[in-house]
Design a protein around this motif. Structure first.
Motif, PDB file in Angstrom:
ATOM      1  N   ASP A   1       0.772  -1.376   0.060  1.00 24.49           N
ATOM      2  CA  ASP A   1       0.027   0.002   0.092  1.00 24.49           C
ATOM      3  C   ASP A   1       0.751   1.284  -0.003  1.00 24.49           C
ATOM      4  OD1 ASP A   1      -2.365  -1.633  -0.077  1.00 24.49           O
ATOM      5  OD2 ASP A   1      -2.870  -1.309   2.037  1.00 24.49           O
ATOM      6  N   ASP A   2       1.816   1.288   0.881  1.00 19.07           N
ATOM      7  CA  ASP A   2       2.627   2.565   1.255  1.00 19.07           C
ATOM      8  C   ASP A   2       3.432   2.850  -0.453  1.00 19.07           C
ATOM      9  OD1 ASP A   2       4.173   0.436   1.539  1.00 19.07           O
ATOM     10  OD2 ASP A   2       5.654   1.575   2.961  1.00 19.07           O
ATOM     11  N   ILE A   3       3.783   1.810  -1.012  1.00 14.41           N
ATOM     12  CA  ILE A   3       4.634   1.978  -2.097  1.00 14.41           C
ATOM     13  C   ILE A   3       3.597   2.488  -3.227  1.00 14.41           C
ATOM     14  CG2 ILE A   3       5.939   0.656  -3.899  1.00 14.41           C
ATOM     15  CD1 ILE A   3       7.320  -0.894  -1.395  1.00 14.41           C
TER      16      ILE A   3
ATOM     17  N   THR B   1       0.811   4.031  -3.069  1.00 15.26           N
ATOM     18  CA  THR B   1       0.634   5.360  -2.955  1.00 15.26           C
ATOM     19  C   THR B   1       1.493   6.319  -3.540  1.00 15.26           C
ATOM     20  OG1 THR B   1      -0.725   4.751  -1.001  1.00 15.26           O
ATOM     21  CG2 THR B   1      -0.330   7.170  -1.196  1.00 15.26           C
ATOM     22  N   VAL B   2       2.694   6.187  -3.331  1.00 19.72           N
ATOM     23  CA  VAL B   2       3.702   6.973  -4.020  1.00 19.72           C
ATOM     24  C   VAL B   2       3.856   6.855  -5.494  1.00 19.72           C
ATOM     25  CG1 VAL B   2       6.383   7.192  -4.007  1.00 19.72           C
ATOM     26  CG2 VAL B   2       4.980   6.778  -1.460  1.00 19.72           C
TER      27      VAL B   2
ATOM     28  N   LEU C   1      11.810   5.450  -0.349  1.00 22.30           N
ATOM     29  CA  LEU C   1      11.175   4.637   0.676  1.00 22.30           C
ATOM     30  C   LEU C   1      12.137   3.967   1.569  1.00 22.30           C
ATOM     31  CD1 LEU C   1       7.690   3.985  -0.662  1.00 22.30           C
ATOM     32  CD2 LEU C   1       8.551   5.896   0.604  1.00 22.30           C
TER      33      LEU C   1
ATOM     34  N   SER D   1      14.264   6.341   4.854  1.00 22.39           N
ATOM     35  CA  SER D   1      13.630   6.923   3.735  1.00 22.39           C
ATOM     36  C   SER D   1      14.067   8.317   3.480  1.00 22.39           C
ATOM     37  CB  SER D   1      12.006   6.878   4.073  1.00 22.39           C
ATOM     38  OG  SER D   1      11.873   7.899   4.843  1.00 22.39           O
TER      39      SER D   1
END
Length: 262
Positions: free
Chosen positions: A24-26, A28-29, A68, A139
């Motif tokens: 998810d975090d990747i 989103t970026v 990240l 990060s």
């Protein structure tokens, strides 16, 4: 009217559809910053140009994922084929691999702060509150934030002209570790001089001095200037007050600039 309303609600056609398969975090970026996203509105994009952009997107994705803390990411991009033609549905898959963790942090002080015994507490506070300690995932955002926090702690007490002399993030990608080093150049220690007051019409400087409570010769602290500004504003005599240190003067007696509006 109905036809016009329908036209406004229509979604503009896209040159291609992009599906990103990643944590998810990747994801989103990548959805926010991947350069390939900009070309979805170009409906006349040729297949050859799309293939070229897809190849660029692989390296772009690796670069974004590296910010990240993932420096060994495996990135794949593909378009399914029906035999004669290729689909305009693109799938980007990212396996980030093992994150890079902080293994060592070195904060070095240069200038008067390095030897001044009265600055020992300030040096220790900067080191103790470093926000990207060993064991945390690296990060770029965290690295930038940690440097800026250290700089704020330096420049808000005694050393307003301090700056970051050097900053190095040595990334050991095969071993998934990062060694951080920051050098803080303090510049001279500043002490408060006299008040230089502007904007007075009905009141005199003595009133401002009494309200500000800034003692000549006191070591500079931004919090003291903020408190003085608040006292002046709360006094009821002034609509606004701005208090700043003039660092262009003598550090041993730096003028305090007070700009008022009655």
């Amino acid at each position: 009217l109905c036809a016009g309303a329908w036209a406004q609600d229509e979604v503009a056609p896209s040159a291609f559809q992009l599906s990103i398969e990643a944590p998810d975090d990747i994801r989103t970026v990548l959805e926010r910053h991947l350069e390939l996203q900009r070309y979805r509105a170009l409906t006349d994009l040729s297949d050859n140009e799309l293939e070229r952009l897809m190849a660029i997107a692989v390296q772009d994705s690796r670069d974004l994922v590296a910010t990240l803390g993932y420096f060994s990411a495996v990135v794949r991009i593909e378009r399914p084929s029906d035999g004669a033609t290729k689909s305009r549905v693109i799938t980007l898959t990212v396996d980030p691999g093992q994150p890079t963790l902080i293994s060592e942090v070195t904060v070095i002080f240069n200038g008067p702060i390095a030897q001044d015994p009265t600055a020992a507490v300030q040096r220790q506070q900067i080191q103790d509150s470093w926000s990207l300690p060993t064991g945390m995932r690296f990060s770029q955002d965290r690295w930038d934030s940690a440097k800026q926090q250290a700089l704020r702690q330096l420049t808000t007490v005694r050393y307003p002209t301090g700056q970051i002399g050097s900053a190095t993030a040595d990334i050991d990608a095969p071993n998934h570790v990062a060694h951080l080093s920051v050098t803080l150049d303090s510049g001279p220690a500043y002490q408060l001089g006299g008040l230089v007051v502007g904007g007075l019409e009905r009141y005199d400087t003595e009133l401002v001095t009494r309200l500000a409570r800034l003692t000549r010769g006191t070591p500079y602290a931004q919090s003291d200037l903020v408190a003085a500004q608040q006292r002046l504003t709360d006094s009821g005599f002034f609509d606004s007050a701005y208090v700043n240190l003039n660092t262009a003067g003598d550090p041993a007696a730096a003028p305090v600039l007070v700009e008022l509006r009655e």
